[in-house]
Design a protein around this motif. Structure first.
Motif, PDB file in Angstrom:
ATOM      1  N   THR A 118       0.747  -1.062   0.285  1.00 12.70           N
ATOM      2  CA  THR A 118      -0.080   0.615   0.150  1.00 12.70           C
ATOM      3  C   THR A 118       1.078   1.460   0.632  1.00 12.70           C
ATOM      4  O   THR A 118       0.388   2.112  -0.368  1.00 12.70           O
ATOM      5  N   SER A 119       2.218   1.046   0.143  1.00 10.57           N
ATOM      6  CA  SER A 119       2.715   2.450   0.516  1.00 10.57           C
ATOM      7  C   SER A 119       2.795   3.129   1.246  1.00 10.57           C
ATOM      8  O   SER A 119       2.820   4.141   1.147  1.00 10.57           O
ATOM      9  N   LEU A 120       2.071   2.619   2.429  1.00  7.91           N
ATOM     10  CA  LEU A 120       2.503   4.409   3.335  1.00  7.91           C
ATOM     11  C   LEU A 120       3.433   4.623   3.980  1.00  7.91           C
ATOM     12  O   LEU A 120       4.561   3.935   3.600  1.00  7.91           O
ATOM     13  N   SER A 121       2.881   5.991   4.291  1.00  9.94           N
ATOM     14  CA  SER A 121       3.830   6.242   4.730  1.00  9.94           C
ATOM     15  C   SER A 121       4.303   5.540   6.353  1.00  9.94           C
ATOM     16  O   SER A 121       3.194   5.570   7.008  1.00  9.94           O
ATOM     17  N   HIS A 122       5.658   5.651   7.071  1.00 11.08           N
ATOM     18  CA  HIS A 122       6.055   5.364   7.915  1.00 11.08           C
ATOM     19  C   HIS A 122       5.684   6.148   9.254  1.00 11.08           C
ATOM     20  O   HIS A 122       4.879   5.855  10.695  1.00 11.08           O
ATOM     21  N   ASP A 123       5.111   7.761   8.488  1.00 15.03           N
ATOM     22  CA  ASP A 123       4.425   7.921   9.932  1.00 15.03           C
ATOM     23  C   ASP A 123       2.640   8.440   9.947  1.00 15.03           C
ATOM     24  O   ASP A 123       2.317   9.042  11.083  1.00 15.03           O
ATOM     25  N   ALA A 131      13.656  -7.663   9.291  1.00 17.95           N
ATOM     26  CA  ALA A 131      13.507  -8.408   8.063  1.00 17.95           C
ATOM     27  C   ALA A 131      12.101  -8.129   7.740  1.00 17.95           C
ATOM     28  O   ALA A 131      12.146  -8.378   6.240  1.00 17.95           O
ATOM     29  N   THR A 132      11.115  -7.751   8.081  1.00 17.91           N
ATOM     30  CA  THR A 132       9.476  -8.501   8.502  1.00 17.91           C
ATOM     31  C   THR A 132       9.317  -7.015   7.974  1.00 17.91           C
ATOM     32  O   THR A 132       8.442  -6.791   6.772  1.00 17.91           O
ATOM     33  N   LEU A 133       9.059  -5.979   9.255  1.00 16.25           N
ATOM     34  CA  LEU A 133       8.984  -4.694   8.899  1.00 16.25           C
ATOM     35  C   LEU A 133       9.505  -3.706   8.977  1.00 16.25           C
ATOM     36  O   LEU A 133       8.833  -2.682   8.841  1.00 16.25           O
ATOM     37  N   GLY A 134      11.044  -4.240   9.208  1.00 14.57           N
ATOM     38  CA  GLY A 134      12.260  -2.584   8.512  1.00 14.57           C
ATOM     39  C   GLY A 134      11.408  -0.987   9.353  1.00 14.57           C
ATOM     40  O   GLY A 134      11.490  -1.403  10.517  1.00 14.57           O
ATOM     41  N   GLU A 135      11.683  -0.487   8.915  1.00 12.85           N
ATOM     42  CA  GLU A 135      11.754   0.638   9.360  1.00 12.85           C
ATOM     43  C   GLU A 135       9.666   1.740   9.812  1.00 12.85           C
ATOM     44  O   GLU A 135       9.699   2.220  10.483  1.00 12.85           O
ATOM     45  N   TYR A 136       9.112   0.527   9.466  1.00 10.44           N
ATOM     46  CA  TYR A 136       7.221   0.580   9.679  1.00 10.44           C
ATOM     47  C   TYR A 136       7.653   0.423  11.938  1.00 10.44           C
ATOM     48  O   TYR A 136       6.737   0.785  12.131  1.00 10.44           O
ATOM     49  N   LEU A 137       8.447   0.032  11.933  1.00 13.82           N
ATOM     50  CA  LEU A 137       8.648  -0.490  13.753  1.00 13.82           C
ATOM     51  C   LEU A 137       9.010   0.685  14.597  1.00 13.82           C
ATOM     52  O   LEU A 137       9.756   1.165  14.170  1.00 13.82           O
ATOM     53  N   ASP A 138       7.605   0.967  15.519  1.00 14.25           N
ATOM     54  CA  ASP A 138       7.634   2.281  16.287  1.00 14.25           C
ATOM     55  C   ASP A 138       7.589   1.755  17.767  1.00 14.25           C
ATOM     56  O   ASP A 138       8.354   1.759  18.464  1.00 14.25           O
ATOM     57  N   LEU A 139       7.460   0.253  17.871  1.00 19.46           N
ATOM     58  CA  LEU A 139       7.565   0.052  19.667  1.00 19.46           C
ATOM     59  C   LEU A 139       7.684  -1.806  19.793  1.00 19.46           C
ATOM     60  O   LEU A 139       6.793  -3.247  18.379  1.00 19.46           O
ATOM     61  N   TYR A 140       8.839  -1.965  19.978  1.00 17.79           N
ATOM     62  CA  TYR A 140       9.621  -3.626  19.862  1.00 17.79           C
ATOM     63  C   TYR A 140       8.756  -3.565  21.549  1.00 17.79           C
ATOM     64  O   TYR A 140       9.196  -3.377  23.002  1.00 17.79           O
ATOM     65  N   GLN A 141       8.005  -4.831  22.220  1.00 17.17           N
ATOM     66  CA  GLN A 141       7.317  -5.378  23.663  1.00 17.17           C
ATOM     67  C   GLN A 141       7.667  -6.718  23.619  1.00 17.17           C
ATOM     68  O   GLN A 141       8.015  -8.254  23.377  1.00 17.17           O
TER      69      GLN A 141
END
Length: 328
Positions: free
Chosen positions: A86-91, A133-143
């Motif tokens: 979908t080419s959504l912006s990371h923000d 590898a799967t989420l890359g720069e989209y990742l904001d929160l790691y739990q």
């Protein structure tokens, strides 16, 4: 209408309703009626297409938080592929994932073990690379996935320092909780500081009409600046029309009076808590997500708290019942 708001004291903002990938990323799960949700079609291609349809619908309805985990089968992969397609912006949205459980069911409905828990530095480092590898720069929160006192993760200096390093690079760090002592674990996590700085930016916990025991500490965490994410607001389907237990009669009556599903009313109960920053829908179909979304427009009245108090279970009973739910 869903609008974005600050997530704790972090620089991010998101919507109060989010979508979790637990039921969308793997063929076997403990939600009531999960097999029916998937039409018993467990082919990877079919499940990914279904996940993308639900994700797209969630996006179109204004949902801006999406939550997954390494142990949700191909949940991270499905979500990452949809984001790239979908080419959504990371923000434009907020993405959270979790580490600490390894998926071991090999795409089977029934398995000796569906996931194996290990909160070691080795697993953290391996799963961090897999998530990148799967989420890359989209990742904001790691739990941390289901942090407990018994796993030792909150006293593992090597793990905590590694998480602090990831945080210094721009990733929010959180933990999810499970079990009857959620409050005790959260209080221990809130006290952790690395180089004088509080480590955890967020907490994800179970809170619903059946099991509201963590409410007080979650409120405390919210006012201390943590982002609060609520999972299992529908108790894995026990607070939906699929549960015919007579004890839900008061919920059914009020839902019928408001012309909504009991799932929407149960979600509205959680959304009524001002300390709940994000409440996750675990829907695996567009129909169920559409019903869940009705919660946004429900006005919660104080009288409901008294009317539905009879639904509450002792935490130990609730978690034992959850443990006995059948993977399907």
């Amino acid at each position: 209408m869903l609008t974005k708001h600050p997530f704790g004291q972090s620089p991010l903002s998101t919507t109060r309703l989010g979508l979790g990938m637990a039921a969308l990323g793997r063929p076997g799960y403990i939600n009531l009626g999960h097999a029916d949700d998937l039409n018993r079609n467990y082919a990877v291609e079919a499940m990914e297409q279904k996940a993308h349809h639900v994700l797209q619908y969630a996006w179109e309805q204004g949902i801006r938080y999406f939550d997954t985990a390494r142990s949700y089968g191909k949940g991270e992969l499905f979500l990452g592929n949809w984001l790239r397609r979908t080419s959504l912006s990371h923000d434009a949205l907020m993405i959270g994932s979790k580490w600490g459980y390894t998926y071991t069911a090999d795409w089977a409905i029934e398995a000796e073990k569906h996931e194996v828990k290990e909160h070691s530095l080795t697993v953290l480092n391996r799963q961090w690379q897999e998530t990148q590898a799967t989420l890359g720069e989209y990742l904001d929160l790691y739990q941390i996935h289901s942090a407990t006192l018994e796993s030792g993760v909150l006293t593992n200096t090597d793990v905590l320092n590694r998480l602090a390093a990831l945080k210094s690079q721009g990733t929010l760090i959180g933990l999810s909780l499970s079990g009857s002592n959620q409050g005790e674990v959260l209080r221990a996590a809130m006290a952790i500081k690395i180089d004088g700085l509080t480590l955890f930016d967020s907490v994800q916990a179970t809170y619903n009409l059946l099991e509201p025991s963590a409410g007080e500490i979650l409120q405390e965490a919210h006012y201390a600046g943590m982002g609060v994410i609520i999972k299992e607001a529908l108790a894995n389907g026990r607070l939906s029309s699929r549960n015919q237990d007579p004890i839900l009669a008061p919920l059914r009556e009020e839902a019928a009076a408001q012309n909504v599903g009991i799932d929407a009313l149960a979600l509205a109960a959680v959304l009524s808590q001002p300390w709940a920053d994000v409440v996750l829908s675990g829907a695996a179909t567009i129909e169920h997500l559409s019903s869940n979304l009705q919660a946004i427009d429900i006005a919660w009245h104080d009288v409901f708290d008294e009317r539905f108090q009879s639904l509450r279970e002792a935490p130990e009973k609730y978690w034992q019942t959850r443990k006995e739910l059948h993977w399907n």
